[in-house]
Design a protein around this motif. Sequence first.
Motif, PDB file in Angstrom:
ATOM      1  N   MET A 664       0.838  -1.207   0.000  1.00 20.86           N
ATOM      2  CA  MET A 664       0.000   0.000   0.000  1.00 20.86           C
ATOM      3  C   MET A 664       0.871   1.255   0.000  1.00 20.86           C
ATOM      4  SD  MET A 664      -3.135   1.013   2.393  1.00 20.86           S
ATOM      5  CE  MET A 664      -3.842   2.640   2.411  1.00 20.86           C
ATOM      6  N   ILE A 671       1.038   7.121  -6.450  1.00 24.40           N
ATOM      7  CA  ILE A 671       0.007   8.132  -6.719  1.00 24.40           C
ATOM      8  C   ILE A 671       0.569   9.529  -6.440  1.00 24.40           C
ATOM      9  CG2 ILE A 671      -2.295   8.971  -6.079  1.00 24.40           C
ATOM     10  CD1 ILE A 671      -2.997   6.044  -5.369  1.00 24.40           C
ATOM     11  N   GLY A 672       1.313   9.636  -5.331  1.00 24.70           N
ATOM     12  CA  GLY A 672       1.935  10.923  -5.007  1.00 24.70           C
ATOM     13  C   GLY A 672       2.942  11.354  -6.059  1.00 24.70           C
ATOM     14  N   TYR A 675       1.115  12.582  -9.093  1.00 32.48           N
ATOM     15  CA  TYR A 675       0.658  13.957  -8.842  1.00 32.48           C
ATOM     16  C   TYR A 675       1.797  14.946  -9.091  1.00 32.48           C
ATOM     17  CZ  TYR A 675       0.615  18.149  -6.051  1.00 32.48           C
ATOM     18  OH  TYR A 675       0.798  19.453  -5.661  1.00 32.48           O
ATOM     19  N   VAL A 706      -6.371  19.153  -6.467  1.00 34.83           N
ATOM     20  CA  VAL A 706      -7.223  17.965  -6.499  1.00 34.83           C
ATOM     21  C   VAL A 706      -8.019  17.897  -7.803  1.00 34.83           C
ATOM     22  CG1 VAL A 706      -9.088  19.116  -5.221  1.00 34.83           C
ATOM     23  CG2 VAL A 706      -8.886  16.630  -5.125  1.00 34.83           C
ATOM     24  N   MET A 709      -6.191  16.071 -10.921  1.00 43.38           N
ATOM     25  CA  MET A 709      -5.759  14.667 -10.868  1.00 43.38           C
ATOM     26  C   MET A 709      -6.548  13.816 -11.863  1.00 43.38           C
ATOM     27  SD  MET A 709      -3.184  14.119  -8.989  1.00 43.38           S
ATOM     28  CE  MET A 709      -3.138  12.386  -8.528  1.00 43.38           C
TER      29      MET A 709
ATOM     30  N   ALA B  95      -7.287   4.807   4.349  1.00 42.37           N
ATOM     31  CA  ALA B  95      -7.189   5.045   2.900  1.00 42.37           C
ATOM     32  C   ALA B  95      -5.781   5.433   2.453  1.00 42.37           C
ATOM     33  CB  ALA B  95      -8.175   6.144   2.489  1.00 42.37           C
ATOM     34  N   MET B 124     -17.468  15.822  -6.447  1.00 46.15           N
ATOM     35  CA  MET B 124     -17.103  17.199  -6.792  1.00 46.15           C
ATOM     36  C   MET B 124     -17.239  18.114  -5.586  1.00 46.15           C
ATOM     37  SD  MET B 124     -15.741  19.144  -8.881  1.00 46.15           S
ATOM     38  CE  MET B 124     -15.575  18.277 -10.442  1.00 46.15           C
ATOM     39  N   LYS B 127     -14.192  17.602  -3.523  1.00 43.30           N
ATOM     40  CA  LYS B 127     -13.029  18.267  -4.123  1.00 43.30           C
ATOM     41  C   LYS B 127     -13.093  19.780  -3.892  1.00 43.30           C
ATOM     42  CE  LYS B 127     -11.897  14.876  -7.701  1.00 43.30           C
ATOM     43  NZ  LYS B 127     -11.891  14.575  -9.148  1.00 43.30           N
ATOM     44  N   ILE B 130     -12.101  20.756  -0.303  1.00 39.50           N
ATOM     45  CA  ILE B 130     -10.676  20.710   0.059  1.00 39.50           C
ATOM     46  C   ILE B 130      -9.798  21.422  -0.977  1.00 39.50           C
ATOM     47  CG2 ILE B 130     -10.890  18.591   1.443  1.00 39.50           C
ATOM     48  CD1 ILE B 130      -9.543  17.121  -0.977  1.00 39.50           C
ATOM     49  N   THR B 138       0.269  13.212  -1.201  1.00 37.19           N
ATOM     50  CA  THR B 138      -0.629  12.074  -1.442  1.00 37.19           C
ATOM     51  C   THR B 138      -1.203  12.007  -2.839  1.00 37.19           C
ATOM     52  OG1 THR B 138      -2.607  13.289  -0.793  1.00 37.19           O
ATOM     53  CG2 THR B 138      -1.398  12.132   0.967  1.00 37.19           C
ATOM     54  N   GLY B 139      -1.155  13.125  -3.577  1.00 30.23           N
ATOM     55  CA  GLY B 139      -1.848  13.131  -4.862  1.00 30.23           C
ATOM     56  C   GLY B 139      -3.358  13.243  -4.705  1.00 30.23           C
ATOM     57  N   TYR B 140      -3.816  13.610  -3.508  1.00 32.01           N
ATOM     58  CA  TYR B 140      -5.215  13.926  -3.201  1.00 32.01           C
ATOM     59  C   TYR B 140      -6.190  12.761  -3.310  1.00 32.01           C
ATOM     60  CZ  TYR B 140      -3.706  18.811  -3.445  1.00 32.01           C
ATOM     61  OH  TYR B 140      -3.048  19.982  -3.240  1.00 32.01           O
ATOM     62  N   LYS B 141      -5.927  11.847  -4.202  1.00 35.20           N
ATOM     63  CA  LYS B 141      -6.926  10.801  -4.454  1.00 35.20           C
ATOM     64  C   LYS B 141      -7.277  10.041  -3.170  1.00 35.20           C
ATOM     65  CE  LYS B 141      -7.811   7.022  -7.684  1.00 35.20           C
ATOM     66  NZ  LYS B 141      -8.454   6.235  -6.659  1.00 35.20           N
ATOM     67  N   PRO B 142      -6.253   9.600  -2.400  1.00 36.26           N
ATOM     68  CA  PRO B 142      -6.594   8.884  -1.168  1.00 36.26           C
ATOM     69  C   PRO B 142      -7.384   9.755  -0.177  1.00 36.26           C
ATOM     70  CG  PRO B 142      -4.265   8.567  -1.718  1.00 36.26           C
ATOM     71  CD  PRO B 142      -4.792   9.641  -2.617  1.00 36.26           C
ATOM     72  N   VAL B 144      -9.624  12.129  -1.026  1.00 41.23           N
ATOM     73  CA  VAL B 144     -11.019  12.131  -1.503  1.00 41.23           C
ATOM     74  C   VAL B 144     -11.684  10.795  -1.141  1.00 41.23           C
ATOM     75  CG1 VAL B 144     -12.501  12.257  -3.546  1.00 41.23           C
ATOM     76  CG2 VAL B 144     -10.515  13.774  -3.344  1.00 41.23           C
TER      77      VAL B 144
END
Lengths: 780, 159
Positions: A664, A671-672, A675, A706, A709, B95, B124, B127, B130, B138-142, B144
């Motif tokens: 994980m 993922i980071g 981004y 966000v 992405m 997450a 949405m 999103k 935040i 984190t790339g935001y996805k986790p 969300v």
Amino acid sequence: MSGTKVVGASVTRTDALEKVTGAAKYTDDVKFGPGMLYAKLLRSPHPHAKIVKIDTSKAEALPGVRAVATGQEFNSYIGLYLLDRTLYAFDKVRYVGEPVAGVAADTEDIAEEACKLIEVEYEELPAVFDPEYALDPQAPIIHEKLGEYEYAPFIFPQAGTNISNYFKVRKGDPENAFKECACVIEEEFYVPHLQHTPLEPHVAVAKYDHSGFCTLWTSSQSPFAQRNLLAKALKMPYNKLRVIVPYLGGGFGCKAGVSIEACVIPLAMKASPRPVKLRMTREEEFFCTFVRQGLKAKVKIGVNDEGKILAMENTYYWDAGAYTEYGVNITRASGYSSTGPYNVPNVKADAYCCYTNHPVGGPMRGFGMPEIHWAIEQVIDIICRKTGMDPVAFRAKNALQGGDITVTGGVMHDTGLQKCILKAAEDLGWDKPKHEAKPGKRVGRGIAAMWKAPAMPPDASSGAILKFNEDATVNLLVSGMELGQGTHTVMAQIAAEVLGIAYETVRVHTPDTDYSPYEWQTVASRLTWSMGNAVKMAAEDARTQILKLASDHWDCAPDNLDIIDGYVIHKGDPSKTQSLKHMVIYGLTNKDGLLKGGPIIGRGNFIPPDVSALDKETGQGPKSVVHFTTGAQAVEIEVDEETGVIDIKKVASCYDVGKAINPMNVVCQTIGGIYMGLSTGLFEQLQLRKGNPANNSLADYITATVMDMPEEIFPSFVEVPQVDGPFGARGVGEHTMVPTAPALANAVYDALGVRIKSMPVTAEKILCELKVQRLESQTV
Amino acid sequence: MKHTITLNVNGQKYTVDVEPQEKLLDVLRDKLDITSPKKGCEMGECGACTVIMNGKAVNSCLVLAVESQDAVITTVEALHADGKLHPLQQAFIDAGAVQCGFCTPGMIMSAKALLDTNPTPTEMEIKEAIAGNFCRCTGYKPIVDAIQSAAAVMKKEGA
């Protein structure tokens, strides 16, 4: 590696609870009481100037000012690989933002006011803002004393020039090989300066007591490098400088090495014994700490009619800025990785680390690899377009495999690169028809591959100390920084796996150089491998001690024993079990009635075993680096023909991690990285106008949010074991952003037929290229 | 000239003397030792200092301390007060929405302010809620994903 229990499991991060409850402490959260002073720095307004005179008398007279420091007093040289800067500017300033003086005062406002009262007379000098121009014999020399500076044996400064390191590769016979090629493409690319923008700005607090003992609390990726460089520069015994680093609010490289710490300790020495805090504003963070250096790259690749790469000739001009804490080694890395992850028999590569009057170049996630792959991976795409070869098949065909000879003449270890390329393509749906674009939009796909080695000196080592407590919980002392990548969790997993205990019972600590063992630095994606090896050794050491104790207690051979779920067990005699509790401190009694044992303390140390020097003239040697992590990424975009705006639809990536200690965590890093790769590929650029930052705020320095992405992300990995890695693991933290930007640029070409060679791929650049394309088609 | 203000932070009443230009963020961090709101930019651009003030997520670096007279303020410290994690905290852990953790308290407070008023937000809406909270790891996805799953848990628990 099969049969592991917690290694290979996606366990919860050990630091997550502290971080979601607000319990986690960062440097700025530590309290120092009412005696604390606040520091501010007076910075150079000029990119290049002589300091004629500094008068600090008015500042010193301001009530509430407790100390003023300048380069007149603090001018000893400091540097990681090349000692080319002084604690404060001395005779010259070489970039806008260079610290000229510092003030410590009762409040930040007083310190700021005092800075304005310092009078500095400058004599401006002509400046250098382009790395290629830096090499011109007519260019002003930025470091006149380059030939006198102390430097590490593996870099090659050129005295009398602006070149702080020159790394070259000469392999095979590229000149003749290019003649045999069916297709040769030569292009020039540009990568701008970036800033890492970790959410936590740099902050450091120093306290120098009346006995001459100095404590430094700092937001650093490199507590031991801090101690090494600062103690050396300040001529302090190493055990009289203590560096403490709490959690880090991100770093991405800009908190490696020494930056603001060099300015705060002199102030603390003068304001002794009061602690002094120096905290960067966000505006300062952008150009006064470290930036990712710029790059001008000329890449020439030739292939034969079967699609085999025969030769490369690459020149990298690094815009390393005014000083080169890491730039010289980034340059070196760009040389020994100069071909990208391909089997290339004939290579000429020249990498120049160029002084310019720009902010100081530091390491950033990828350490030069996102920059050079931006160029290499686009030239490969151009070749594929021109010759009609499939970009995936071409890469898979030329990908380095175990046993191939690398650019520096070493033998490539086993790698899953080819699998990664195919997997990323498959997950993206490379062979499937594209979805239909909405009106006015075009769909495009691109792919890029990568490799990256931990770029470090051959003696970059790691230590670990593992202490048991009475209840069989463990304190694991290491000095690799937890900066978000999850290293504490991975170390707890490695220790727990070896010891047969629950990973939750292992507490991993942030470092204090007085109590924690040595760790070179948290850079280079090297911790899982290097610190992981040290932790594994420490756990094995403790395990050996425990089993010896139990075997004496039961009078049997240690080989018959194991540790499972916190109990020593006898594999042949189920009646024999012994809880680790109590015994790990108080020992066990032998058959003859004697008490044996004592506190169990495991010790591990690790140093890369077999890296060799490279020849100065050819860059060739048996083993340039410890290993390479390889991978690939594919991107699908939709781009608006009218606005040039890119919508990232899908990203698929795959890296060879050797062994995912925590799958994980690998996915989260991926993922980071996607981004950060997209953010730098689409938006990020520190705009420098004659050395002055033009967008040094989070409002003006655009990053992906966000909203930017991708809709779908497919992160995956393969596991071709790293033979000398803990459980076969190698690092992956930085790699995940390396191929993103070139894959994106290749997708834009696929969608629109325009080639963006200057990062980032902005809508403006796309529109501009589209206009050129339309004009050209009209002319035809 | 100093002002004396009274405010309620995490269920406790505090009376503090503040300068007219002093920010709520500095009062929380320096005078009350509540350090979960972080200083990332001091200009309202990064969201690391987000707290809930009178039911709304605010950048505490942009709130003058004197404006918080009689205000009810919640920081992430309060969510774990009874020893049980708030569903948002648990979801962030599960997450993989936590890396360096510097954005996490502010991010959770923005998410809480959203779920307090809109228990079933769309992706949405999450999103947007935040969008003012910066995260570099984190790339935001986790994040969300975490907010979505916390909303589901809270809905279930509330039902």
